[in-house]
Design an enzyme around this catalytic site. Structure first.
Site, mmCIF file in Angstrom:
data_model
loop_
_atom_site.group_PDB
_atom_site.id
_atom_site.type_symbol
_atom_site.label_atom_id
_atom_site.label_comp_id
_atom_site.label_asym_id
_atom_site.label_seq_id
_atom_site.Cartn_x
_atom_site.Cartn_y
_atom_site.Cartn_z
ATOM 1 C CG PHE A 1 -1.874 1.235 1.119
ATOM 2 C CD1 PHE A 1 -3.040 1.155 0.376
ATOM 3 C CD2 PHE A 1 -1.563 2.425 1.744
ATOM 4 C CE1 PHE A 1 -3.889 2.255 0.268
ATOM 5 C CE2 PHE A 1 -2.405 3.525 1.642
ATOM 6 C CZ PHE A 1 -3.570 3.448 0.900
ATOM 7 C CG ASP B 1 5.962 3.833 1.532
ATOM 8 O OD1 ASP B 1 5.905 4.571 2.537
ATOM 9 O OD2 ASP B 1 5.004 3.689 0.749
ATOM 10 C CE LYS C 1 -0.240 6.961 6.332
ATOM 11 N NZ LYS C 1 -1.438 7.689 5.876
#
Length: 408
Positions: free
Chosen positions: A146, A231, A260
């Site tokens: 994801f 990531d 984030k």
């Protein structure tokens, strides 16, 4: 607490349902305030937040230092665009580069933007440095990944829910099983420019790869002159007990992708970090972002970097994470099938004969604990790093009670 007839939550939920498209399936909670690891809904009910905005709230709700940095910058200037340089930019870029141990950073806004940036940089590096024929660059990714929601990123998703009906899909990606170094080695060709992977797969259920896997990835990338791109949007910035989750594997990637928590739960902030021989392939005009690296983002992001530089939050995650996992592992055989994760991050597989993940999260919310389900009967727990041991115990006690109730 107000009477049932005066509760605001049902009306707020109905209004949201009426005017918003169905891109999420939220729990029936309408949050109005937050502080630390706790939030309060529109009817005054408090909840312990064990999702933390998918790691965007690593430092909790309204961390005083982050709020102070935002307030101070709001009184000065919030946006210039990258047509100019502002006085927060250089320090943010320098300190973030130092935190990552890299020469350069490129600030963006969202995690998906940062992943797109990493893809573009990897391809350009492949053409200009490695010598891959134009238009032939390949990037290897892992099944179960994801990395975001853009059309390019969903093109290499293996989740039908994220991918179906959004084609035609972008070519140039090769999918291999996560954790299988033999499959990765077999997939590399002379046109491979990068391997893009999550050190721990979050959306897939907090999947931790076999020990030594990323050391093998690093060795294969070195052998074949391929960029290793980590990531760390969900896994990084203290979540797993280290600054970056890849550190648990004793590996340094060529490029970090961050987001984030970098915005401190205040503003969207993302970035890629790499050495000059990689990120330096970009020239003026080839990539950009109106809001990327804006003064408010840099002020807040700079304070995030300062908080991480102390090591306090990484240590809290490591120590409290041991306690969280010990408590969760004690539930195996009592409604829980398996527990995975590192630090203050856990994927908990509920016995599907008892509950779905959604049902477990709804029952937890009714008991004042917020979590999120994924892939059937798995729930994800990711409390803010400011959580206390007592709060962890309270949350796990509520999960145990949900499981016990489901047996009756």
């Amino acid at each position: 607490m107000t009477s049932v007839d005066m509760l605001r939550t049902p009306a707020e939920l109905a209004e949201a349902e009426r005017y918003t498209a169905h891109n999420y399936h939220p729990l029936p909670v309408v949050i109005a305030e937050g502080e630390g690891a706790w939030v309060t809904d529109v009817d005054g009910r408090r909840y312990l937040d064990f999702l933390a905005g998918y790691s965007a709230l690593n430092f909790g709700h309204r961390h005083p230092g982050l709020i102070a940095a935002a307030h101070a910058q709001l009184d000065r200037i919030t946006l210039t665009s990258r047509a100019f340089v502002h006085d927060q930019f250089a320090e943010f870029c320098r300190t973030l580069a130092e935190l990552c141990g890299k020469d350069l950073v490129l600030p963006m806004n969202t995690g998906a933007e940062a992943v797109e940036t990493a893809i573009k940089v990897s391809r350009k590096w492949g053409y200009r440095v490695k010598g891959v024929p134009d238009g032939q660059a390949e990037i290897i990714v892992a099944a179960g990944n994801f990395h975001g929601r853009t059309t390019t990123i969903v093109s290499f998703s293996t989740d039908p829910e994220a991918k179906a009906d959004f084609g035609p899909y972008t070519p140039g990606f090769v999918v291999v099983p996560y954790g299988d170094e033999t499959a990765l080695g077999a997939a590399i060709t002379p046109n491979t420019v990068a391997v893009l992977m999550e050190p721990i797969q979050g959306e897939a259920g907090v999947l931790v790869p076999p020990r030594g896997y990323f050391a093998a990835v690093r060795a294969l990338c070195d052998e074949h002159n391929v960029l290793m791109v980590a990531d760390e949007i969900q896994s990084g910035l203290g979540r797993t007990g280290r600054t970056f989750a890849i550190e648990h594997e004793g590996v340094v990637p060529d490029m970090y992708v961050l987001g984030k928590a970098l915005g401190g739960g205040v503003v969207p902030v993302s970035a890629v970090a790499a050495d000059r021989d990689v990120l330096g392939v970009l020239k003026p005009g080839e990539h950009g972002s109106t809001f990327g690296g804006n003064p408010l983002a840099c002020a807040v992001g700079g304070e995030v970097v300062r908080l991480l530089a102390t090591g306090e939050f990484q240590q809290r995650s490591a120590e409290l994470g041991e306690h969280l996992h010990a408590r969760l592992n004690a539930l195996i055989g009592h409604g829980v099938i398996a527990v995975r994760g590192r630090g203050l991050w856990a994927g908990v597989d509920i016995d599907p004969a008892l509950l779905t993940g959604r049902q477990a999260c709804e029952s937890l919310a009714a008991r004042g604990v917020l979590a999120k389900d994924t892939h059937g009967s798995t729930i994800r727990l990711a409390p803010p790093l400011v959580v206390t041991k007592d709060e962890i115990d309270h949350a796990v006690d509520q999960l145990a009670a949900v499981l016990a109730d489901s047996h009756q």
